[in-house]
Design an enzyme around this catalytic site. Structure first.
Site, PDB file in Angstrom:
ATOM      1  N   ARG A 212     -34.511  35.366  -6.765  1.00 60.81           N
ATOM      2  CA  ARG A 212     -34.494  36.745  -6.264  1.00 60.81           C
ATOM      3  C   ARG A 212     -33.597  36.821  -5.042  1.00 60.81           C
ATOM      4  NH1 ARG A 212     -39.584  39.411  -8.322  1.00 60.81           N
ATOM      5  NH2 ARG A 212     -39.721  38.283 -10.304  1.00 60.81           N
ATOM      6  N   GLU A 214     -33.435  38.604  -2.581  1.00 56.72           N
ATOM      7  CA  GLU A 214     -34.099  39.554  -1.694  1.00 56.72           C
ATOM      8  C   GLU A 214     -33.886  39.111  -0.260  1.00 56.72           C
ATOM      9  OE1 GLU A 214     -38.174  40.914  -3.155  1.00 56.72           O
ATOM     10  OE2 GLU A 214     -38.259  38.772  -3.558  1.00 56.72           O
ATOM     11  N   ARG A 220     -44.170  35.074   2.518  1.00 52.88           N
ATOM     12  CA  ARG A 220     -44.515  34.991   1.095  1.00 52.88           C
ATOM     13  C   ARG A 220     -43.344  35.239   0.135  1.00 52.88           C
ATOM     14  NH1 ARG A 220     -45.438  40.055   2.512  1.00 52.88           N
ATOM     15  NH2 ARG A 220     -45.111  41.580   0.867  1.00 52.88           N
ATOM     16  N   HIS A 221     -42.150  35.404   0.682  1.00 52.08           N
ATOM     17  CA  HIS A 221     -40.973  35.568  -0.168  1.00 52.08           C
ATOM     18  C   HIS A 221     -39.983  34.424   0.043  1.00 52.08           C
ATOM     19  CE1 HIS A 221     -42.253  39.869  -0.090  1.00 52.08           C
ATOM     20  NE2 HIS A 221     -41.875  39.797  -1.354  1.00 52.08           N
ATOM     21  N   GLU A 357     -50.636  40.054  -3.420  1.00 49.82           N
ATOM     22  CA  GLU A 357     -50.289  39.997  -4.842  1.00 49.82           C
ATOM     23  C   GLU A 357     -49.865  38.584  -5.228  1.00 49.82           C
ATOM     24  OE1 GLU A 357     -47.029  42.602  -6.116  1.00 49.82           O
ATOM     25  OE2 GLU A 357     -46.530  41.132  -7.649  1.00 49.82           O
ATOM     26  N   SER A 360     -48.112  40.004 -11.430  1.00 48.52           N
ATOM     27  CA  SER A 360     -47.972  41.344 -11.994  1.00 48.52           C
ATOM     28  C   SER A 360     -47.941  41.211 -13.503  1.00 48.52           C
ATOM     29  CB  SER A 360     -46.669  41.998 -11.546  1.00 48.52           C
ATOM     30  OG  SER A 360     -46.798  42.520 -10.254  1.00 48.52           O
ATOM     31  N   ARG A 408     -47.397  31.186  -4.639  1.00 47.37           N
ATOM     32  CA  ARG A 408     -48.331  32.161  -4.036  1.00 47.37           C
ATOM     33  C   ARG A 408     -49.773  31.819  -4.392  1.00 47.37           C
ATOM     34  NH1 ARG A 408     -46.122  38.185  -3.811  1.00 47.37           N
ATOM     35  NH2 ARG A 408     -44.086  37.735  -2.905  1.00 47.37           N
TER      36      ARG A 408
HETATM   37  P1  ATP Z   1     -43.783  41.455  -3.974  1.00 49.35           P
HETATM   38  O1  ATP Z   1     -44.060  42.928  -4.112  1.00 49.35           O
HETATM   39  O2  ATP Z   1     -44.921  40.710  -3.385  1.00 49.35           O
HETATM   40  O3  ATP Z   1     -42.468  41.158  -3.363  1.00 49.35           O
HETATM   41  P2  ATP Z   1     -42.977  41.679  -6.702  1.00 49.35           P
HETATM   42  O4  ATP Z   1     -43.891  42.731  -7.215  1.00 49.35           O
HETATM   43  O5  ATP Z   1     -41.581  42.020  -6.329  1.00 49.35           O
HETATM   44  O6  ATP Z   1     -43.669  40.899  -5.481  1.00 49.35           O
HETATM   45  P3  ATP Z   1     -42.868  40.588  -9.356  1.00 49.35           P
HETATM   46  O7  ATP Z   1     -41.520  41.001  -9.761  1.00 49.35           O
HETATM   47  O8  ATP Z   1     -44.026  41.384  -9.829  1.00 49.35           O
HETATM   48  O9  ATP Z   1     -42.913  40.477  -7.762  1.00 49.35           O
HETATM   49  O10 ATP Z   1     -43.029  39.036  -9.707  1.00 49.35           O
HETATM   50  C1  ATP Z   1     -44.207  38.462 -10.264  1.00 49.35           C
HETATM   51  C2  ATP Z   1     -44.800  37.446  -9.309  1.00 49.35           C
HETATM   52  O11 ATP Z   1     -43.808  36.512  -8.880  1.00 49.35           O
HETATM   53  C3  ATP Z   1     -45.336  38.033  -8.023  1.00 49.35           C
HETATM   54  O12 ATP Z   1     -46.640  38.526  -8.191  1.00 49.35           O
HETATM   55  C4  ATP Z   1     -45.304  36.827  -7.106  1.00 49.35           C
HETATM   56  O13 ATP Z   1     -46.412  35.968  -7.346  1.00 49.35           O
HETATM   57  C5  ATP Z   1     -44.074  36.108  -7.556  1.00 49.35           C
HETATM   58  N1  ATP Z   1     -42.917  36.440  -6.691  1.00 49.35           N
HETATM   59  C6  ATP Z   1     -42.129  37.528  -6.793  1.00 49.35           C
HETATM   60  N2  ATP Z   1     -41.157  37.524  -5.875  1.00 49.35           N
HETATM   61  C7  ATP Z   1     -41.324  36.388  -5.169  1.00 49.35           C
HETATM   62  C8  ATP Z   1     -40.610  35.804  -4.079  1.00 49.35           C
HETATM   63  N3  ATP Z   1     -39.544  36.377  -3.552  1.00 49.35           N
HETATM   64  N4  ATP Z   1     -41.055  34.620  -3.596  1.00 49.35           N
HETATM   65  C9  ATP Z   1     -42.139  34.023  -4.141  1.00 49.35           C
HETATM   66  N5  ATP Z   1     -42.839  34.517  -5.165  1.00 49.35           N
HETATM   67  C10 ATP Z   1     -42.452  35.694  -5.684  1.00 49.35           C
HETATM   68 MG    MG Z   2     -45.243  42.648  -8.724  1.00 48.99          MG
END
Ligand code: ATP
Ligand code: MG
Length: 434
Positions: A212, A214, A220-221, A357, A360, A408
């Site tokens: 990602r 991001e 947590r990211h 979270e 998802s 996570r």
């Molecule tokens: P958040 O809102 O917490 O950034 P997200 O809704 O963008 O998460 P999803 O696309 O739903 O994330 O990804 C499914 C799962 O992957 C998340 O619930 C989380 O456990 C994990 N995840 C997502 N992005 C990350 C990240 N940048 N680092 C670590 N784990 C992640």
């Molecule tokens: Mg999510």
């Protein structure tokens, strides 16, 4: 005969033994010196009464720099001064690799070292038993996940991590050069695991990296994490998916207590196994909780870090660690989620663990026309997703699935302060090495 032993299986019955490891510490007390030898399992005391040891060997062993890697052979003697109830009186030694001085960071010193320093010298950091224990637990956790999901008849699959398009399009993709054209690192196996639902492999899982792009600097990211994805056919609603995850997590938590007992003891942590079924809250209920607690979110808003935390605190008061939040507004969820027709909501859910979270998921839109309509509504061009849509044109099963960030999950299970604690070599916007 001198057997090769380690700190977990050496015993006084051995009489003599050879043990290999790192010189953790040396204490010279005049007539006697002590060397602490550390290996994978723990530490062993090497005791050196000056008068009883060959002077050359004594000279060598008492002057070794900390963290030097050695093999020491000696007599195994009973001792009531050591945790193992024995000590090794050396008769010979071999130095495999002498450690440089000074060390970039200490292994046993009780000073607080910054996370950045620790990560810059991760090879050193992982020598600490309480750090190594986390990665042993992570390995046990993955084994348990696989055990659970195979038990539910899921097939393990591998989908590409280099792709021409992302799961949801958009800004979170890392672009890479793929010969003469651009490609992207997979942000999730979403599209591929859904395609597989049209093949007859009707329950699949994958544990693999997700990327990602991001720019989030949070605890947590990260930009690369390990995602545990599952997708299952023939569901009649998203609750079937929730109950499947619940079953897997329950197996993992119970198994960790048992198989990870030694590592949990090193960390001083206990794992609690929540009662089932895990409660299912709705997004609307959560929104109300959040509003009642003074956070002015509007219908349709993401609950966000703060909102998730408020819900987590309320659930904690009720003694609940794990709970689903279902029926998010369809607007807040990706195109592949099924809408709850006639409402602004969708058949989606998150699994939250103590206010955060960790997963998802949801029921997917398997009807071709509705899927295309949803893409268009989200401003995506269906032409860009031809390879995906084809799988829906020629017979697609109703299905749903989830993605769980395994770091996570581990962080919440062990109550660690930062996701980087659960990744050997984390990647984030400012860290690309080591
Ligand atoms: P958040 O809102 O917490 O950034 P997200 O809704 O963008 O998460 P999803 O696309 O739903 O994330 O990804 C499914 C799962 O992957 C998340 O619930 C989380 O456990 C994990 N995840 C997502 N992005 C990350 C990240 N940048 N680092 C670590 N784990 C992640
Ligand atoms: Mg999510």
């Amino acid at each position: 005969m001198t057997e090769i032993r380690d700190s977990s299986n050496i015993s006084v019955q051995d009489q003599t033994a050879t043990v290999r490891g790192w010189v953790q510490d040396i204490r010279n007390m005049g007539g006697i010196s002590f060397l602490t030898l550390r290996d994978r399992h723990g530490t062993l005391q090497v005791t050196m009464p000056k008068k009883k040891i060959d002077p050359e060997l004594f000279g060598l062993l008492t002057k070794l720099p900390r963290e030097t890697v050695v093999s020491i052979t000696g007599d195994v003697k009973e001792s009531n001064q050591t945790a193992l109830g024995l000590e090794l009186i050396p008769t010979s030694a071999e130095v495999y690799s002498e450690a440089g001085v000074p060390l970039p960071m200490g292994v046993i010193d009780k000073v607080n070292v910054e996370m950045d320093t620790r990560l810059n010298h991760r090879f050193m950091d992982v020598r600490k038993p309480e750090v190594k224990a986390i990665f042993e637990l992570k390995s046990i956790m993955v084994e348990l996940i696989e055990e659970a999901v195979r038990g539910l008849d899921f097939t393990q699959v591998y989908t590409p991590k280099i792709s021409a398009a992302g799961a949801e399009g958009g800004a979170e993709l890392f672009q890479v050069q793929y010969f003469d054209r651009p490609a992207y690192l997979a942000q999730s196996p979403q599209l591929y695991k859904q395609i597989l639902m049209s093949t007859g492999l009707d329950r699949v899982f994958e544990i693999g990296p997700a990327f990602r792009a991001e720019h989030s600097n949070t605890n947590r990211h990260v930009t690369e994490f390990i995602s545990f994805d599952g997708e299952m056919s023939w569901i009649s609603d998203e609750e079937e998916v929730m109950r499947t995850i619940e079953c897997i997590i329950d197996h993992v938590l119970k198994g960790m207590k048992e198989k990870g007992a030694a590592q949990l003891a090193i960390l001083g942590k206990e794992i609690t196994v929540p009662a089932r079924p895990y409660p299912i809250l709705t997004y609307s209920e959560c929104l109300k909780m959040v509003n009642d607690n003074g956070l002015p979110l509007k219908e349709g808003d993401d609950l966000g870090t703060e909102g998730e935390k408020i819900v987590g605190d309320i659930m904690k008061e009720k003694g609940i660690d794990l709970y689903f939040i279902a029926e998010y507004p369809e607007e807040a969820k990706p195109f592949y989620i099924m809408e709850k027709d006639g409402t602004p909501y969708s058949f989606s859910f998150d699994l939250d663990y103590r206010g955060q979270e960790i997963s998802s998921g949801g029921q997917r839109e398997h009807r071709y026309d509705k899927l295309v309509a949803r893409m268009e509504k989200k401003g995506l061009d269906p032409e860009d997703f031809g390879f995906y849509l084809d799988a829906f044109r020629y017979g697609m099963s109703p299905h749903g699935g989830w993605g769980i960030g395994i770091e996570r999950l581990l962080v919440k299970m062990l109550d660690l302060p930062n996701i980087r604690e659960a990744i050997l070599f984390p990647r984030d916007p400012s860290r690309l090495s080591p």
